[in-house]
Scaffold this motif. Structure first.
Motif, PDB file in Angstrom:
ATOM      1  N   TRP A  67       5.443 132.887  69.936  1.00  0.00           N
ATOM      2  CA  TRP A  67       5.476 134.508  70.020  1.00  0.00           C
ATOM      3  C   TRP A  67       4.848 134.975  68.870  1.00  0.00           C
TER       4      TRP A  67
ATOM      5  N   TRP B 115      14.020 131.075  63.621  1.00  0.00           N
ATOM      6  CA  TRP B 115      15.046 131.630  64.238  1.00  0.00           C
ATOM      7  C   TRP B 115      16.261 130.602  64.695  1.00  0.00           C
TER       8      TRP B 115
ATOM      9  N   GLU C 145      19.358 137.725  70.352  1.00  0.00           N
ATOM     10  CA  GLU C 145      18.406 137.454  71.348  1.00  0.00           C
ATOM     11  C   GLU C 145      19.666 137.203  72.406  1.00  0.00           C
TER      12      GLU C 145
ATOM     13  N   TRP D 211      13.570 129.637  76.084  1.00  0.00           N
ATOM     14  CA  TRP D 211      14.351 128.967  74.799  1.00  0.00           C
ATOM     15  C   TRP D 211      15.780 129.069  75.108  1.00  0.00           C
TER      16      TRP D 211
ATOM     17  N   PHE E 227      15.669 138.393  79.374  1.00  0.00           N
ATOM     18  CA  PHE E 227      15.770 137.957  78.177  1.00  0.00           C
ATOM     19  C   PHE E 227      14.861 138.868  77.161  1.00  0.00           C
TER      20      PHE E 227
ATOM     21  N   TRP F  40      14.560 139.699  72.700  1.00  0.00           N
ATOM     22  CA  TRP F  40      15.038 139.410  71.122  1.00  0.00           C
ATOM     23  C   TRP F  40      14.764 140.596  70.272  1.00  0.00           C
TER      24      TRP F  40
HETATM   25  C1  TMO Z   1      11.724 132.682  70.412  1.00  0.00           C
HETATM   26  N1  TMO Z   1      12.725 133.643  69.780  1.00  0.00           N
HETATM   27  C2  TMO Z   1      12.095 134.809  68.840  1.00  0.00           C
HETATM   28  C3  TMO Z   1      12.974 134.285  71.072  1.00  0.00           C
HETATM   29  O1  TMO Z   1      13.608 133.015  69.076  1.00  0.00           O
END
Ligand code: TMO
Length: 311
Positions: A31, A78, A107, A151, A194, A196
């Motif tokens: 990401w 994370w 998240e 994820w 989803f 975050w």
């Molecule tokens: C990949 N993430 C930022 C949702 O943990």
């Protein structure tokens, strides 16, 4: 025996001396904020006089890679909870925790604000079943679709435990998640997906997380806890989890200055969100995003951006 220890000691010294001339391997996850900020730190490390090389690796594989020294540090780590696989790896001494960022993460299931007008009662999760038809893919069904990312894995349990009239459609990448949100927002289509935070949406569009029953550690293990007395996972994901920095166990000894830099690095929510937004919303390449991000935050005199090796 003493010779053996001496030999091992010398070996480890030379091993580290050799390594010190080698490249510092930095992981690029899937990401944008992580990729841009890793390249920001990579550029900083290069300016301090070291060579870096980037390694594309999924966040799901990186604890093992950090443990083996396949990558040497992680600037944007994370965690799903305070007691998950990362802290277990740290406690076992496999990975070194280099401290937390100011940035606090979340998240979970999320929707753009315009959805609230169509589904009264959001962000409270109990509103979702009354409006589930809005989120279905055809007119015959009143089952809503929840678009998950690649994820999180407890969504099926959550649906069962809270009896949500939703099915899961799993998206394969961050890019698919982003494109879904952009497309729905453009056409003002109802969507629950989803997302975050910190992420581009924080600084470019308005939206909210669904408020499920608040997380509690018993929710993960004790069926009797919470609304559903027979099933676990009848709660939202934890909130207020700080992003952290992690290192390979040899980093401090091999590259002390880089380790020191990492201890000083501190991202705010806005810094992470902006890194993501430059790429995912504004359409910059990662390289151009690094330049734009550095311009913005260099003007703000961030302490760690001015870090220098001592001696
Ligand atoms: C990949 N993430 C930022 C949702 O943990």
């Amino acid at each position: 025996m003493q010779y053996l220890i001496l030999a091992l000691y010398c070996f480890s010294l030379t091993a580290n001396a050799n390594l010190a001339n080698k490249k510092i391997l930095l992981p690029l996850n899937e990401w944008a904020s992580q990729r841009v900020l890793t390249k920001v730190i990579g550029q900083k490390i290069t300016q301090l006089g070291f060579d870096v090389e980037y390694v594309d690796i999924s966040s799901l594989d990186q604890l093992g890679a950090l443990r083996k020294g396949i990558v040497h540090l992680q600037v944007e780590l994370w965690r799903g909870s305070d007691s998950g696989s990362y802290m277990q790896a740290v406690n076992k001494g496999f990975v070194v925790d280099v401290g937390e960022h100011s940035a606090v993460s979340r998240e979970d299931w999320w929707f753009p604000d315009y959805v609230q007008q169509k589904c009264i009662g959001l962000p409270n999760w109990q509103a979702m079943n009354k409006c589930s038809h809005l989120f279905s893919s055809n007119t015959e069904s009143n089952k809503g679709i929840y678009y998950s990312g690649p994820w999180s894995y407890r969504d099926g349990d959550l649906i069962r435990a809270l009896k949500l009239n939703f099915t899961i459609e799993k998206l394969k990448s961050a890019t698919e998640v982003i494109n879904k949100i952009k497309h729905a927002s453009k056409n003002k289509e109802p969507i629950i997906i989803f997302n975050w935070s910190p992420n581009w949406a924080d600084v470019r569009i308005d939206g909210k997380f669904i408020e499920f029953p608040p997380f509690d550690k018993h929710c993960e293990k004790t069926p009797e806890w919470g609304m559903n007395k027979y099933l676990i996972h009848d709660c939202g994901n934890p909130v207020g989890i700080h992003l952290r920095k992690a290192a390979w166990t040899g980093l401090e000894e091999t590259w002390p200055c880089v380790f020191k830099l990492l201890t000083e690095v501190d991202f705010t929510n806005e810094m992470v969100a902006e890194a993501s937004a430059l790429v995912d919303y504004d359409g910059y390449s990662e390289e151009k995003a690094v330049v734009a991000w550095l311009k913005k935050y260099t003007e703000k005199n961030i302490d760690w951006l001015l870090f220098k090796c001592s001696g």
